[in-house]
Scaffold this motif. Structure first.
Motif, mmCIF file in Angstrom:
data_model
loop_
_atom_site.group_PDB
_atom_site.id
_atom_site.type_symbol
_atom_site.label_atom_id
_atom_site.label_comp_id
_atom_site.label_asym_id
_atom_site.label_seq_id
_atom_site.Cartn_x
_atom_site.Cartn_y
_atom_site.Cartn_z
ATOM 1 N N THR A 19 4.471 1.133 -57.272
ATOM 2 C CA THR A 19 3.601 0.313 -56.852
ATOM 3 C C THR A 19 1.923 0.329 -57.394
ATOM 4 O OG1 THR A 19 2.346 0.984 -54.943
ATOM 5 C CG2 THR A 19 4.377 -0.259 -54.560
ATOM 6 N N MET A 20 0.602 -0.316 -57.622
ATOM 7 C CA MET A 20 -0.361 -0.100 -58.235
ATOM 8 C C MET A 20 -1.326 1.048 -57.575
ATOM 9 S SD MET A 20 -1.626 -4.249 -59.541
ATOM 10 C CE MET A 20 -0.478 -5.211 -60.097
ATOM 11 N N ASP A 21 -1.291 0.963 -56.092
ATOM 12 C CA ASP A 21 -1.833 2.383 -55.701
ATOM 13 C C ASP A 21 -1.067 3.518 -55.969
ATOM 14 O OD1 ASP A 21 0.242 2.021 -53.888
ATOM 15 O OD2 ASP A 21 -1.189 1.492 -52.919
ATOM 16 N N GLY A 22 -0.328 3.792 -56.889
ATOM 17 C CA GLY A 22 0.366 4.763 -56.893
ATOM 18 C C GLY A 22 1.722 5.427 -55.865
ATOM 19 N N GLN A 23 1.431 4.456 -55.157
ATOM 20 C CA GLN A 23 3.329 4.797 -53.988
ATOM 21 C C GLN A 23 3.876 4.615 -54.788
ATOM 22 O OE1 GLN A 23 2.925 2.952 -49.661
ATOM 23 N NE2 GLN A 23 0.852 3.856 -50.187
ATOM 24 N N GLN A 24 5.569 5.661 -54.596
ATOM 25 C CA GLN A 24 6.728 4.912 -54.710
ATOM 26 C C GLN A 24 7.774 5.390 -52.765
ATOM 27 O OE1 GLN A 24 9.025 7.670 -57.522
ATOM 28 N NE2 GLN A 24 6.637 8.247 -58.462
ATOM 29 N N THR A 69 2.063 -6.896 -55.962
ATOM 30 C CA THR A 69 1.411 -5.175 -56.007
ATOM 31 C C THR A 69 2.611 -4.149 -57.013
ATOM 32 O OG1 THR A 69 2.534 -4.439 -54.198
ATOM 33 C CG2 THR A 69 0.121 -5.525 -53.672
ATOM 34 N N LEU A 71 4.622 -2.198 -59.560
ATOM 35 C CA LEU A 71 3.633 -2.004 -61.535
ATOM 36 C C LEU A 71 5.002 -1.473 -62.043
ATOM 37 C CD1 LEU A 71 1.508 -1.111 -63.192
ATOM 38 C CD2 LEU A 71 1.780 0.917 -62.284
#
Length: 76
Positions: A19-24, A69, A71
């Motif tokens: 996701t755009m906030d860096g979560q996988q 959200t 990516l």
């Protein structure tokens, strides 16, 4: 719109979502609509969730991610 079609192409398959906030997140895509992707997560034998999606039976918990959200998505 590309995220929608990418997720549709990965239905019922194991994926890794960034996701755009860096979560996988890893799991199986069980449903996609125009706004969200519904991911059945399993980690170390436990199911983790942020939402319950009715229709898949009690106890099957689903992580709901907004398509806006996402990516990247990759098959694993």
């Amino acid at each position: 719109m590309d995220a929608y079609y990418n997720c549709l192409g990965c239905m019922n398959r194991q994926v890794r979502v960034l996701t755009m906030d860096g979560q996988q997140h890893e799991g199986t895509i069980v449903k996609v609509d125009r706004n969200n992707v519904y991911l059945k997560k399993e980690s170390n034998g436990r199911v983790q969730t942020s939402a319950f999606y009715p229709g898949y039976g009690y106890g099957n918990q689903i992580l709901t991610l907004s398509l806006f959200t996402l990516l990247a998505i990759a098959l694993i």
